[in-house]
Write a protein that holds these residues in place. Structure first.
Motif, PDB file in Angstrom:
ATOM      1  N   PHE A 112       5.352  -3.986  -9.247  1.00  0.00           N
ATOM      2  CA  PHE A 112       5.187  -3.348  -8.119  1.00  0.00           C
ATOM      3  C   PHE A 112       3.709  -2.867  -8.145  1.00  0.00           C
ATOM      4  CE2 PHE A 112       9.598  -3.403  -8.559  1.00  0.00           C
ATOM      5  CZ  PHE A 112      10.207  -3.625  -7.311  1.00  0.00           C
ATOM      6  N   LEU A 113       2.888  -3.362  -7.077  1.00  0.00           N
ATOM      7  CA  LEU A 113       1.444  -3.229  -7.172  1.00  0.00           C
ATOM      8  C   LEU A 113       1.087  -2.485  -5.833  1.00  0.00           C
ATOM      9  CD1 LEU A 113       0.432  -6.436  -8.496  1.00  0.00           C
ATOM     10  CD2 LEU A 113       0.627  -4.435  -9.840  1.00  0.00           C
ATOM     11  N   ALA A 114       0.196  -1.410  -5.820  1.00  0.00           N
ATOM     12  CA  ALA A 114      -0.498  -0.883  -4.843  1.00  0.00           C
ATOM     13  C   ALA A 114      -2.144  -1.079  -5.080  1.00  0.00           C
ATOM     14  CB  ALA A 114      -0.269   0.700  -4.642  1.00  0.00           C
ATOM     15  N   GLY A 115      -2.619  -1.851  -4.316  1.00  0.00           N
ATOM     16  CA  GLY A 115      -3.983  -2.251  -4.695  1.00  0.00           C
ATOM     17  C   GLY A 115      -4.014  -3.004  -6.038  1.00  0.00           C
ATOM     18  N   ALA A 116      -4.958  -2.500  -6.846  1.00  0.00           N
ATOM     19  CA  ALA A 116      -5.169  -2.850  -8.285  1.00  0.00           C
ATOM     20  C   ALA A 116      -4.096  -2.071  -9.162  1.00  0.00           C
ATOM     21  CB  ALA A 116      -6.640  -2.665  -8.755  1.00  0.00           C
ATOM     22  N   ASN A 117      -3.476  -1.104  -8.668  1.00  0.00           N
ATOM     23  CA  ASN A 117      -2.698  -0.189  -9.618  1.00  0.00           C
ATOM     24  C   ASN A 117      -1.359  -0.831  -9.738  1.00  0.00           C
ATOM     25  OD1 ASN A 117      -4.998   1.893 -10.022  1.00  0.00           O
ATOM     26  ND2 ASN A 117      -4.570   2.340  -7.938  1.00  0.00           N
ATOM     27  N   GLN A 118      -0.756  -0.737 -10.752  1.00  0.00           N
ATOM     28  CA  GLN A 118       0.498  -0.965 -11.017  1.00  0.00           C
ATOM     29  C   GLN A 118       1.328   0.331 -10.947  1.00  0.00           C
ATOM     30  OE1 GLN A 118       1.629  -4.045 -14.036  1.00  0.00           O
ATOM     31  NE2 GLN A 118       3.254  -2.978 -14.695  1.00  0.00           N
ATOM     32  N   SER A 147       0.870  -1.066  -0.086  1.00  0.00           N
ATOM     33  CA  SER A 147       0.067   0.007   0.155  1.00  0.00           C
ATOM     34  C   SER A 147       0.994   1.329  -0.072  1.00  0.00           C
ATOM     35  CB  SER A 147      -0.885   0.165   1.151  1.00  0.00           C
ATOM     36  OG  SER A 147      -0.145  -0.213   2.440  1.00  0.00           O
ATOM     37  N   VAL A 148       0.423   2.442  -0.503  1.00  0.00           N
ATOM     38  CA  VAL A 148       1.098   3.647  -0.706  1.00  0.00           C
ATOM     39  C   VAL A 148       0.218   4.573   0.356  1.00  0.00           C
ATOM     40  CG1 VAL A 148       1.670   5.486  -2.056  1.00  0.00           C
ATOM     41  CG2 VAL A 148       2.020   3.327  -2.987  1.00  0.00           C
ATOM     42  N   THR A 149       1.015   4.989   1.494  1.00  0.00           N
ATOM     43  CA  THR A 149       0.504   6.030   2.381  1.00  0.00           C
ATOM     44  C   THR A 149       1.222   7.187   2.526  1.00  0.00           C
ATOM     45  OG1 THR A 149       1.839   4.934   4.030  1.00  0.00           O
ATOM     46  CG2 THR A 149      -0.516   4.255   3.614  1.00  0.00           C
ATOM     47  N   ARG A 150       2.052   7.364   1.631  1.00  0.00           N
ATOM     48  CA  ARG A 150       3.070   8.629   1.644  1.00  0.00           C
ATOM     49  C   ARG A 150       3.691   8.882   0.599  1.00  0.00           C
ATOM     50  NH1 ARG A 150       8.225   7.767   4.766  1.00  0.00           N
ATOM     51  NH2 ARG A 150       8.240   5.484   5.036  1.00  0.00           N
ATOM     52  N   VAL A 151       4.374  10.030   0.298  1.00  0.00           N
ATOM     53  CA  VAL A 151       5.268  10.215  -0.875  1.00  0.00           C
ATOM     54  C   VAL A 151       6.831  10.307  -0.098  1.00  0.00           C
ATOM     55  CG1 VAL A 151       5.786  12.054  -2.522  1.00  0.00           C
ATOM     56  CG2 VAL A 151       3.738  11.283  -2.001  1.00  0.00           C
ATOM     57  N   SER A 152       7.671   9.956  -1.055  1.00  0.00           N
ATOM     58  CA  SER A 152       9.108  10.157  -0.750  1.00  0.00           C
ATOM     59  C   SER A 152       9.628  11.638  -0.364  1.00  0.00           C
ATOM     60  CB  SER A 152       9.842   9.278  -1.818  1.00  0.00           C
ATOM     61  OG  SER A 152      11.174   9.519  -1.408  1.00  0.00           O
ATOM     62  N   PRO A 153      10.400  11.750   0.693  1.00  0.00           N
ATOM     63  CA  PRO A 153      10.928  12.899   0.709  1.00  0.00           C
ATOM     64  C   PRO A 153      12.165  13.438  -0.113  1.00  0.00           C
ATOM     65  CG  PRO A 153      11.587  11.575   2.748  1.00  0.00           C
ATOM     66  CD  PRO A 153      10.612  10.749   1.692  1.00  0.00           C
ATOM     67  N   GLU A 154      12.542  12.203  -0.581  1.00  0.00           N
ATOM     68  CA  GLU A 154      13.819  12.315  -1.626  1.00  0.00           C
ATOM     69  C   GLU A 154      13.385  12.778  -2.876  1.00  0.00           C
ATOM     70  OE1 GLU A 154      14.827   8.411  -1.343  1.00  0.00           O
ATOM     71  OE2 GLU A 154      15.667   8.324   0.781  1.00  0.00           O
ATOM     72  N   ALA A 155      12.187  12.482  -3.555  1.00  0.00           N
ATOM     73  CA  ALA A 155      11.641  12.723  -4.909  1.00  0.00           C
ATOM     74  C   ALA A 155      10.126  12.359  -4.839  1.00  0.00           C
ATOM     75  CB  ALA A 155      12.106  11.468  -5.719  1.00  0.00           C
ATOM     76  N   ILE A 177       5.898   5.850  -1.831  1.00  0.00           N
ATOM     77  CA  ILE A 177       6.517   4.833  -1.192  1.00  0.00           C
ATOM     78  C   ILE A 177       5.452   3.870  -0.929  1.00  0.00           C
ATOM     79  CG2 ILE A 177       7.342   4.227   1.284  1.00  0.00           C
ATOM     80  CD1 ILE A 177       8.529   7.196   1.457  1.00  0.00           C
ATOM     81  N   LEU A 178       5.999   2.564  -1.563  1.00  0.00           N
ATOM     82  CA  LEU A 178       5.088   1.328  -1.334  1.00  0.00           C
ATOM     83  C   LEU A 178       5.597   0.525  -0.108  1.00  0.00           C
ATOM     84  CD1 LEU A 178       3.165  -0.567  -2.751  1.00  0.00           C
ATOM     85  CD2 LEU A 178       5.235  -1.859  -3.810  1.00  0.00           C
TER      86      LEU A 178
END
Length: 179
Positions: free
Chosen positions: A122-128, A40-48, A52-53
């Motif tokens: 790499f999948l988050a839910g149904a999204n590749q 699951s993705v719950t946040r965005v990387s602080p590096e770019a 983040i999976l």
């Protein structure tokens, strides 16, 4: 459930499927391993600005010609496979999955000059989110090509049909295709 007769020309599908279970099928082609990492993705990387999976699970599935052989087996026919894997853990995983499915490994060669073709999704839910390919797509060398042809010829004598599964990963070099 109600069954309906289905035919195409002289082909009766129920009979064809029943008869298929009696067949021996040779699959020749590009062997691959599909890898799936899910989370699951719950946040965005602080590096770019990328997601983040957070990985929850992963799995391996036969791909390419190996998937074709697996599907043949799942339909009830006996499947044999001719193709190449690399001398790596992914090639061993392909062999393990083929053994689990009862598919003959006699024609699966190890090519020390190439990695096992792998598609890592790499999948988050149904999204590749991303796919990473590890592969070498140039033609197999002449020694491997000759060995592939020899295995295919030996297995062909005991098969009812042949399926060619070409994903442009090098097995069907001009020399092998002319074979």
């Amino acid at each position: 459930t109600k069954a309906y007769p289905c035919s195409f020309g002289n082909l009766n599908f129920p009979n064809a499927i029943r008869d298929f279970k009696k067949k021996k099928v040779l699959v020749v082609g590009d062997v691959m391993l599909d890898e799936y990492t899910s989370g699951s993705v719950t946040r965005v990387s602080p590096e770019a600005p990328i997601p983040i999976l957070e990985e929850t699970h992963g799995r391996y599935v036969l791909g390419g010609a190996a998937n074709v052989a697996r599907n043949v087996h799942a339909l009830g026919a006996r499947a044999a496979l001719v193709g190449v894997v690399g001398p790596d853990a992914f090639g061993e995983r392909v062999r393990e999955l083929l053994r689990e499915d009862g598919i003959s490994l006699r024609g699966v060669l190890t090519d020390k000059n190439r990695p096992t073709t792998r598609k890592h999704r790499f999948l988050a839910g149904a999204n590749q989110l991303l796919r990473v390919d590890s592969e070498k797509t140039d033609d197999v060398d002449s020694t491997i090509g000759s060995r592939l042809l020899a295995h295919a010829a030996a297995l062909m004598d005991d098969c009812d049909m042949v399926i060619f599964s070409d994903y442009a990963k090098g097995v069907f070099s001009p020399a092998v295709s002319r074979g």
